[in-house]
Design a protein around this motif. Structure first.
Motif, PDB file in Angstrom:
ATOM      1  N   ARG A   1     -18.086  68.212   7.965  1.00 18.84           N
ATOM      2  CA  ARG A   1     -18.684  68.431   9.282  1.00 18.84           C
ATOM      3  C   ARG A   1     -20.002  69.198   9.200  1.00 18.84           C
ATOM      4  O   ARG A   1     -20.809  69.174  10.144  1.00 18.84           O
ATOM      5  N   ILE A   2     -20.261  69.863   8.074  1.00 17.16           N
ATOM      6  CA  ILE A   2     -21.520  70.588   7.896  1.00 17.16           C
ATOM      7  C   ILE A   2     -22.712  69.648   7.987  1.00 17.16           C
ATOM      8  O   ILE A   2     -23.782  70.009   8.470  1.00 17.16           O
ATOM      9  N   GLY A   3     -22.508  68.406   7.554  1.00 19.48           N
ATOM     10  CA  GLY A   3     -23.575  67.418   7.643  1.00 19.48           C
ATOM     11  C   GLY A   3     -23.423  66.334   6.607  1.00 19.48           C
ATOM     12  O   GLY A   3     -22.795  66.544   5.563  1.00 19.48           O
TER      13      GLY A   3
ATOM     14  N   HIS B   1     -19.361  61.259   7.813  1.00 19.88           N
ATOM     15  CA  HIS B   1     -19.970  61.974   8.931  1.00 19.88           C
ATOM     16  C   HIS B   1     -20.564  60.962   9.910  1.00 19.88           C
ATOM     17  O   HIS B   1     -21.013  59.873   9.509  1.00 19.88           O
ATOM     18  N   ASN B   2     -20.583  61.321  11.173  1.00 20.45           N
ATOM     19  CA  ASN B   2     -21.128  60.423  12.188  1.00 20.45           C
ATOM     20  C   ASN B   2     -22.581  60.032  11.921  1.00 20.45           C
ATOM     21  O   ASN B   2     -23.038  58.971  12.358  1.00 20.45           O
ATOM     22  N   ASP B   3     -23.315  60.883  11.209  1.00 14.32           N
ATOM     23  CA  ASP B   3     -24.718  60.593  10.917  1.00 14.32           C
ATOM     24  C   ASP B   3     -24.904  59.711   9.687  1.00 14.32           C
ATOM     25  O   ASP B   3     -26.030  59.333   9.355  1.00 14.32           O
ATOM     26  N   SER B   4     -23.806  59.389   9.001  1.00 14.74           N
ATOM     27  CA  SER B   4     -23.900  58.602   7.770  1.00 14.74           C
ATOM     28  C   SER B   4     -24.278  57.152   8.065  1.00 14.74           C
ATOM     29  O   SER B   4     -23.845  56.565   9.058  1.00 14.74           O
ATOM     30  N   ALA B   5     -25.059  56.581   7.158  1.00 12.97           N
ATOM     31  CA  ALA B   5     -25.431  55.176   7.282  1.00 12.97           C
ATOM     32  C   ALA B   5     -24.413  54.261   6.610  1.00 12.97           C
ATOM     33  O   ALA B   5     -24.513  53.038   6.705  1.00 12.97           O
TER      34      ALA B   5
END
Length: 275
Positions: free
Chosen positions: A192-194, A127-131
């Motif tokens: 995509r949910i998070g 996910h784009n928010d992943s580190a």
């Protein structure tokens, strides 16, 4: 001649009564009936998908249309699940799978692979928010893949690709949990949910991930490709003449640039040979 395409959904296909086993007669049946029945996935863009007109479209679909055209027959498309296709013993329900299948040793026990028509890199995405910024960081994570596909086998660390010229690869990830899905798109939907909600990452074909990104899936590719896989036309075992004819047609499509043109149309690059 104009190639017509008819789609039978999985529900309809399930109602069909299997015909008696066919051994060595597939080519005769295809030519006498004037119809090539091809199995495909309706949710694997850009290789195969239902377009806005509710018609099957994509790279694999165009390849199937061209094969049927060169055989001088019509094309009919059916959409059984992937595990049913790879199990073999199709009993004449369809004649060929042009569905981006990797020729593994296990599958070769029940299927024929007369022609490789392109090669693709397999990749991980988060996910784009992943580190997460490296493949090594995916070990211990929950990773989504299509059930029974080569990405599933890779994560299980028992992938054997039964084809010549396959680049060597290493198992770089030990997943904490492997979560399997009917299609790659279903795995993308959970990602995509998070970040970490249902999945930490997915593994799939790079062009499929890139297509998902174009369709606003919040995903990013991590690291270099895990491996490169040859993708082949698959047939049910039993008809050497049919396999030879398919091999002849696909080789001609390589030789005259048709496959290169289709690859560039759908992927923007030529995936028809190992670079």
């Amino acid at each position: 001649m104009k190639t017509s395409v008819r789609l039978l959904g999985s529900a309809v296909l399930a109602l069909l009564v299997a015909t008696p086993g066919i051994a060595g007669e597939t080519l005769d049946r295809v030519m006498s009936e004037g119809k090539l029945v091809m199995s495909s996935d309706p949710a694997y863009p850009p290789q195969s998908f239902l377009n806005d007109a509710n018609e099957m479209d994509g790279f694999d679909i165009d390849v199937g249309k061209e094969v049927a055209k060169r055989l001088g027959v019509e094309l009919e498309i059916v959409t059984p699940s992937w595990d049913i296709i790879t199990a073999g013993r199709w009993n004449g329900r369809w004649d060929v799978s042009i569905g981006s299948m990797t020729p593994t040793a296990q599958r070769a026990q029940v299927l024929g692979f007369p022609a490789i028509y392109y090669y693709v890199p397999a990749a991980f995405a988060v996910h784009n928010d992943s580190a997460v910024s490296s493949i090594a960081e995916l070990s211990g994570k929950t990773i989504g893949v299509c059930g029974g596909c080569t990405y599933d086998a890779y994560l299980q660390k028992n992938l054997v690709i039964d084809a010549e010229g396959v680049p060597a690869f290493d198992y770089q990830v030990t997943a904490g949990e492997i979560r399997t899905y009917d299609t790659d798109t279903s795995a993308y939907d959970d990602l995509r949910i998070g970040d970490g909600k249902r999945l930490d990452a997915v593994m799939s074909a790079m062009p499929t991930i890139l297509e998902a990104q174009k369709n606003n899936y919040p995903m990013k590719i991590v690291g270099d490709p895990a491996f490169y896989e040859p993708l082949a036309v698959a047939t049910d075992k039993g008809d050497e003449a049919f396999d030879a004819k398919i091999a002849e047609v696909v080789q001609a499509m390589h030789d005259d640039g048709t496959l290169t043109a289709l690859s560039e149309k759908w992927f923007g690059v030529d995936y028809t040979s190992v670079k």
